[in-house]
Design an enzyme around this catalytic site. Sequence first.
Site: not given
Length: 339
Positions: A49-50, A122-124, A126, A182, A189-190, A233, A305
């Site tokens: 997505s990025h 900022h479009f990328a 993080l 996020a 983006g997703d 939250k 994981r």
Amino acid sequence: MSNETPLRIPFGQLRDTLARIFERHGTSPEVAALLADNCASAERDGAHSHGVFRIPGYLSTLASGWVDGRAVPQVQDAAPGFIAVDARNGFAQPAYAAARELLVAKARANGIALLAIRNSHHFAALWPDVEPLAEQGLVGLALVNSMACVVPHGGTRPLFGTNPIAFAAPREGHPPLVFDLATSAMAHGDVQIAAREGRQLPPAHGVDAAGQPTCDPRAVLDGGALLPFGGHKGSALSMMVELLAAALTGGNFSFDFDWSGHPGAQTPRTGELIIAIDPAKSTGRSFAQRCNDLVDAMADAGQQRQPGQQRQRQRVQSLREGVPLPAATWAELQRLAGV
């Protein structure tokens, strides 16, 4: 999605191709190199997505005149532990690059330092902003706000951005522990990828233009909005990001800018805050080893994981075999690069 076997593009070739694209569409060579490395790195690590998915949005924004692809950031050494950078309506990555060495030096001298970036786009992803800090033995924390597309808990209209938070910590003998999340129920983006692929969203992730719950990503994108994760939250964390990334830096709030005069603009003009901490200033056992202790304890508790683990595995495979891309996507990137 297509079942076609993807091509495997060497990382360096992908990065160079993206740099040519950016430069051909209005950025300086210096900005092109930074954006290309960021975008190619996201694709390499499986953060689709990025990755190259973002290229059309970058180019549309550059063509609109909304962002200055040749901006030279202004760095102000504001205090022993405080650096302020005016990105001058340019991208956030060049602004960060201009001050990163000073940020590290201040963190090592004082134990902690922060970098406040304003007037930036900022479009990328993080996580690339903090992972290099952890690779140097520092703890890194980054926050950035975006455009209003998230309804605050109990609200009726979008106000916050997806407002991600990224964190990185060094580990002894291992790649850094890194997460990037996020504060919305999912990344914007997703949602775009789900709409493109015809997939539905999980329940309780978004609302339509009338404020009604929806699983249709197109309804979210067409006048609707995302919800914060975890109800009140996530909403509180998103509020915190607005205050630290915008109010503290001098950048715009997510609801505070007007791009209506620039059709095609997609990059939010807001702010970013990056904090670097030197754990060597603390006492006791090595912080990097204690980070390992915690990771081992999480594994013993049944967590299969760890944060960032899948990204690291994908990185190793991509560097060994090449970054996987559909043939049509690679052909389009080459066309944009003038190859």
